[in-house]
Design a protein around this motif. Sequence first.
Motif, PDB file in Angstrom:
ATOM      1  N   ALA A  63       0.841  -1.209   0.000  1.00 24.33           N
ATOM      2  CA  ALA A  63       0.000   0.000   0.000  1.00 24.33           C
ATOM      3  C   ALA A  63       0.875   1.258   0.000  1.00 24.33           C
ATOM      4  CB  ALA A  63      -0.919   0.003   1.217  1.00 24.33           C
ATOM      5  N   PHE A  64       1.943   1.207   0.784  1.00 24.49           N
ATOM      6  CA  PHE A  64       2.865   2.356   0.802  1.00 24.49           C
ATOM      7  C   PHE A  64       3.489   2.553  -0.567  1.00 24.49           C
ATOM      8  CE2 PHE A  64       7.108   4.185   1.346  1.00 24.49           C
ATOM      9  CZ  PHE A  64       6.840   5.305   2.110  1.00 24.49           C
ATOM     10  N   TYR A  65       3.962   1.447  -1.170  1.00 26.18           N
ATOM     11  CA  TYR A  65       4.594   1.546  -2.490  1.00 26.18           C
ATOM     12  C   TYR A  65       3.612   2.106  -3.518  1.00 26.18           C
ATOM     13  CZ  TYR A  65       6.613   0.165  -6.950  1.00 26.18           C
ATOM     14  OH  TYR A  65       7.095   0.188  -8.231  1.00 26.18           O
ATOM     15  N   GLU A  66       2.398   1.604  -3.489  1.00 29.31           N
ATOM     16  CA  GLU A  66       1.415   2.075  -4.483  1.00 29.31           C
ATOM     17  C   GLU A  66       1.092   3.554  -4.300  1.00 29.31           C
ATOM     18  OE1 GLU A  66      -1.951  -0.520  -4.722  1.00 29.31           O
ATOM     19  OE2 GLU A  66      -0.723  -2.197  -5.453  1.00 29.31           O
ATOM     20  N   PHE A  67       1.102   4.001  -3.044  1.00 31.36           N
ATOM     21  CA  PHE A  67       0.893   5.434  -2.796  1.00 31.36           C
ATOM     22  C   PHE A  67       2.068   6.241  -3.362  1.00 31.36           C
ATOM     23  CE2 PHE A  67       0.767   9.357  -0.265  1.00 31.36           C
ATOM     24  CZ  PHE A  67      -0.574   9.670  -0.332  1.00 31.36           C
ATOM     25  N   MET A  68       3.246   5.652  -3.284  1.00 34.94           N
ATOM     26  CA  MET A  68       4.439   6.384  -3.743  1.00 34.94           C
ATOM     27  C   MET A  68       4.563   6.448  -5.268  1.00 34.94           C
ATOM     28  SD  MET A  68       6.181   7.620  -1.242  1.00 34.94           S
ATOM     29  CE  MET A  68       5.019   7.713   0.118  1.00 34.94           C
ATOM     30  N   VAL A  69       4.051   5.440  -5.974  1.00 34.07           N
ATOM     31  CA  VAL A  69       4.305   5.406  -7.426  1.00 34.07           C
ATOM     32  C   VAL A  69       3.892   6.698  -8.147  1.00 34.07           C
ATOM     33  CG1 VAL A  69       3.716   4.255  -9.614  1.00 34.07           C
ATOM     34  CG2 VAL A  69       4.479   2.899  -7.654  1.00 34.07           C
ATOM     35  N   PRO A  70       2.678   7.216  -7.942  1.00 35.61           N
ATOM     36  CA  PRO A  70       2.358   8.474  -8.643  1.00 35.61           C
ATOM     37  C   PRO A  70       3.226   9.647  -8.185  1.00 35.61           C
ATOM     38  CG  PRO A  70       0.575   7.837  -7.142  1.00 35.61           C
ATOM     39  CD  PRO A  70       1.511   6.670  -7.226  1.00 35.61           C
TER      40      PRO A  70
END
Lengths: 596, 596
Positions: free
Chosen positions: B386-393
Motif C-alpha cells: 500500500a505504501f509503495y502504491e501510494f508512492m508510485v504516482p
Amino acid sequence: MSYRAPVKDMLFVMKELAGIDAVAQLPGHAEAGYDTAAAVLEECAKLNEDVIAPLNRPGDLNPSSFANGEVRTTPGFKQAFRQFADGGWQGLQHPVELGGQGLPKLIHAACAEMVNSANLSFALCPLLTDGAIEALLTAGSDEQKTTYIPKMVDGTWTGSMNLTEPQAGSDLSMVRTRAEPQPDGSYKIFGTKIFITYGEHDLAENIVHLVLARVVGAPEGVKGISLFIVPKFLLNADGSLGARNDVHCVSIEHKLGIKASPTAVLQYGDHGGAIGYVIGQENRGLEYMFVMMNAARFGVGVQGIAVAERAYQQAVAYARDRVQSRPVDGSLPAAAAIIHHPDVKRMLMTMRAHVEGCRAMALVAAAAFDAAHAHPDADVRKQNQAFYEFMVPLVKGFSTEMSLDVASLGVQVHGGMGFIEETGAAQHLRDAKILTIYEGTTAIQANDLVGRKTARDGGAMARAVAGQIEATERALAGRDSVAARAMLKRLAAARQAFVDVVGFIAGQTKASPNAAFAGSVPYLLLAGNLVGGWQMARALIAAEDRLADDVDADFMRAKITTARFYADHILSKVPGLRDSIVDGAAGVTEMAVEAF
Amino acid sequence: MSYRAPVKDMLFVMKELAGIDAVAQLPGHAEAGYDTAAAVLEECAKLNEDVIAPLNRPGDLNPSSFANGEVRTTPGFKQAFRQFADGGWQGLQHPVELGGQGLPKLIHAACAEMVNSANLSFALCPLLTDGAIEALLTAGSDEQKTTYIPKMVDGTWTGSMNLTEPQAGSDLSMVRTRAEPQPDGSYKIFGTKIFITYGEHDLAENIVHLVLARVVGAPEGVKGISLFIVPKFLLNADGSLGARNDVHCVSIEHKLGIKASPTAVLQYGDHGGAIGYVIGQENRGLEYMFVMMNAARFGVGVQGIAVAERAYQQAVAYARDRVQSRPVDGSLPAAAAIIHHPDVKRMLMTMRAHVEGCRAMALVAAAAFDAAHAHPDADVRKQNQAFYEFMVPLVKGFSTEMSLDVASLGVQVHGGMGFIEETGAAQHLRDAKILTIYEGTTAIQANDLVGRKTARDGGAMARAVAGQIEATERALAGRDSVAARAMLKRLAAARQAFVDVVGFIAGQTKASPNAAFAGSVPYLLLAGNLVGGWQMARALIAAEDRLADDVDADFMRAKITTARFYADHILSKVPGLRDSIVDGAAGVTEMAVEAF
C-alpha cells in the motif's frame, strides 16, 4: 496553428488599468486616445495574423543559414519585413521629425506583443533596431540622428547591439574590443563580438552596429567603455552606400530556439580595422547602452508575454479539438474534448492568468513611461520614472520566467503530440528559453531590483508600490462579491509578504550581501507575482463594475474568474517565497563551493 | 561533459534511509546487503560512465533514422547494448531461474538511475524490456515465460509496449486494434499503434511486442481489452527465428528530445494479419498492462531523477569553470568563477536538493516494493504494498515535474552558452519534457493519486504517511541544531497542509469531483514535495549523527545544508499549494469552456 491577436483584452487593459485616456492628455499624445489605439491595434493585428504569424513554423524548420560570410534568412522574411516597415510599425514610437509615428509606449507595447506572438524570431530584428534608435536618441549627435534614424525607421537599414564577447557576458567590465582614434575623428575597431542578434542578415541593405569597445588608454573596467556606430557599409558624402566596412560575420549559432533569427559572431578589424564613430563622449558607453538595454529589457519582457499568449492559444485550440475520456463528474455520456477535464482547465487557466497578469503589468509600466517622458509636471515625471524603473526588472524577469512555465504547460496540454515537433507546441518552449537569459539573465534583473531599485532608496519606491496596492485592497474591501473577498485575502497576504521582504532586502544588502542576493531571484518572482496580481485585482473591480452596467457580460465574467484563479493559484505562492527569502539564506551561503 | 555516477550519495540513501540492511534480511535477498550494493553500483558506474554516457550527445546529433521499414540506431548503441546485456544489467532484478540476477528493486533502481543519467535515449530500451518481462511474469504461461524472458534478459531480444493509438492516448477504453481468434489458439492482429518506443531498431535480433487489442466480439471499453505477444519474428519449433511477422514500422517521429530512441508507428496486419498469442485470459489485458505500467511509471520517475542529476553535474562543472564578475561581498579582488555568486549557488542548490529528495523518495519506495514482495509476514507485505502504491504516482509525477525545473535551471546556469546546442545543457531540457507525458501524464498520475490512492480508502494510507512524518518531526524536536529546528518548522507546516488537503480530497472526490480533480496535480506536487522533504529530514538526522561520530564530515555537512535548503526553499511552497487546492477550485470550475 493560426494566431489571433487579443485586441479586446489589450484594449480592456489599456482603458481600465493603464489609463489610455490619461496618456492622451499628455502633451504630444493628444491623438493617442482609445479610438486611435483601437484602430492601430486592429491594423497591427491584420499584418501579424496574416503575414508574420504564418512564417513562424517555417522559420523554425528552415532557419537562417550562413555561407561565405553571408546570412540568408528564412524565405518570406524579407518580404514580411518590407511590409512591416512600410506599414510604419518600425517607427511607431519614434519621433515624428525622424520619420516615426510618435505614438506612446503604451500603444507600442501592445503592438510589440503582437509581432512577437506572431513570430519571435522575426520580431527580434525590429526590437534590436528599436534599441539602436533609443541609444542614438539618447546620446547621438544631431548629425548621427538624422543620418541613421530615418533609415532605420523606414526599414532601409536595421540596427544591432554588440555587447557580448567570449569572456564578457553578464560582466561587461571585461570587454576587450579595442578602438584606436584616427586623425579624422573616427576610430578603428578591433575585436570579436558574439551572440549578436541579427548581426548579419539579408533583410535590409545596411546594418548599423552599435558596439561597446575600449579606446586605447581608457580606464579599466566599466568606466573605460565607449559606444560606437559601426555601419556594415560606410556612407558616401551624399548618404549613399559606400565601401564595405571591416566587420564580418564568421559564423552563426546552432540554437535551442529562435532559430530563424541569426545569432552572429562578428569579427571587427581583421583587415585593417573597422571604421567606427563614437556616440556621445568617450568612456560613457555603458551609460548610453543602459538606455538601450532598459528599452530592450522591457521589450524582452513583452516577448515573454507574447510567446506565452501564443502557446496559450495553441493549447486552447488543441484542448477543444482532442477528444479523450469522459468528464469526471459524469456530465457527458461519452468521451469529451479534453477542455472539459478539470486539470486541463487548470492548466489553461494558469497560462491565461499568467499572461493577463503580466500583460497588465507591462502596459501599466508603459503608461508610466509615457507620463515620465511627457507629463508637464516635473514631480509627476519623476514619480512615474521611478515607478517605471522599478517595473522594468519585474516585466523582464517575471514575464520571461512565467513564459517558460506557460510554454511548458502548452506542451503538456498536447500530451504526446506536444513532444512531436510537427505540432509546433514545443517550438514555443524552445523559443522561450532564451528570454530568461538575453538582455540580462533573471539573476541580473534581480540584482538590479535588489541593488538599484530597492536598497539604494532604502525600499522607498517598493513601499510606495505597496501603498498603492493597499489602496486597491481598500477598494476590494468595499465590495461583497465572493471573488473580491477571495482576491482581497490573497492580495493582502502577498502585499504583507512583500513588505516583509523589502525590509529584509533593504536592511541586508550592505550588511550581509550574500544573504540578500541569495534571495534576489525569489524577491523578483515575489514582486512580479504580486504586481501582476494587483493588476488582476484592479481588473476584477473594473470587470465587476462593467458587469453591473451589463456591458459584455461573458467577457467580464471571464475576467473575474481569471482574477480569482490568479489569486488562489498564483498569488497564493507569495508567502512561501517570503519564507525562502527571509529564512533561506543559510541554505545557500553555508554550502562550501567545494561541496557541490 | 562527462558523467560521474553519484555512488556515494546513493549508498548513503540506501543505508540510512531505505534500509538496505533490512532488505538483506528478506528471504531470497540474503546476499543483497550493503557490500553487495556497493560493489554492484561501482561496477555499474564504470559501464555507464565509460561506455554509455559518451554516446548521449552523439545520439542527439545523429538520432535513430528510418528507411525502408527499418530503423538504424546511433552508431555505438548496438555495441553498448551488447555490453550492457552481457554485463547482466538487463536481468538485474529478474528471477535467477530465468537468467536474471534476482537482486532487489532497491539496487536495481540505483542502477537504473545511472543508465538513465548516462543516456536517457539508450536507457529506454532496457526500461521497456523490463516492462515486458514484468507483464509476462505476472500473467504469462510457464511456456511463454521460458520462451521469451531468458532471451530478453540476455539481450538477444528486446520488448516493447503497444498501448497508444491515434484516438486512444490517456483513454485506453478507445483502443481499436482487433484480434481475430485462429483455430490453432493464436490470434491475427490488425491495427495501428503509435508512440511505440523502440518499436523498431537494430539493437537485437527480435522484438517482443506486447500489444493491447480487442478480441472480435469483446465488450466495449476497458473490459474488452486483451494483451498479446506479437514477436517481430515468429519462432520455429526449436526456438530459432522463423518467418517475419506482419508487424511493420511505417515511420518514426521527429521529436523535441530523446531523439536517439526511435518512436515508431507500427502497422499490424496489413499483409494478412500479425500472429499474436494471448497473455493470461482474454479481456483482462488492461489489468496485466497496469502491472507493467506501474513498473514503468516508477522507472520513468527514476528517469526524472537521472536527467536532473546529469543536468546538475553539468551545471556545477560550468559554474566552476566560467569566470564572470566579482563576488557581491567583495571577498575576492577580481572576477570569480560564477559558483561563488549567491544566485548561481541558489540555482545549484535547488537542483541538488530536488535530486536528493526525489532519489530518497524513490529508493525508499523501492525498498517497500522489496518488502511487499519478499517479506514473510503477510501484513507487512500488505502495508508495504500500500505504501509503495501510494508512492508510485509521487515518484513518477513529482520527480518528472521537478526534472523540468532542474533541467531548465541547468540551461540558466550556463547563461547564453546554455542556449547553444553544442553545450549540451539544452538537450537535458528537451529530453526531460517527455517524462511528464509518457507512461501517463502528470494529470493521469494525479488522478491515480486522488482516486485509487486517496479517496478509495478515505485517505487512510495518506494519513498513515502523515503519521510516519510526525514521528520524524518528534525526532527533529529532540535535537537542538539550527538546521533541525528549521527543518522541523517547515516539515510540520507542510505535513499539516497535506493532512488538510487529504481531508478535502477524500471528502470531495465523490461529492464534488470537479473541485477535487481541479486540485489533483497541485495535490500530487504537494505530496511529492512533502515526501521528498520528509526523506531530507531523515537524511539530516542521519548526517548529524554521523557527523557527531566524526564520519566523513564534509559530506555530512553538505547533506545537512542541502536538507536545510530543501526545507526553506522547497518545503516552504507546500502551504501555498494547500491554499490552491482547498480554495482554488472555483477559479477552475467557474470558467465556461466557451470563455477560453
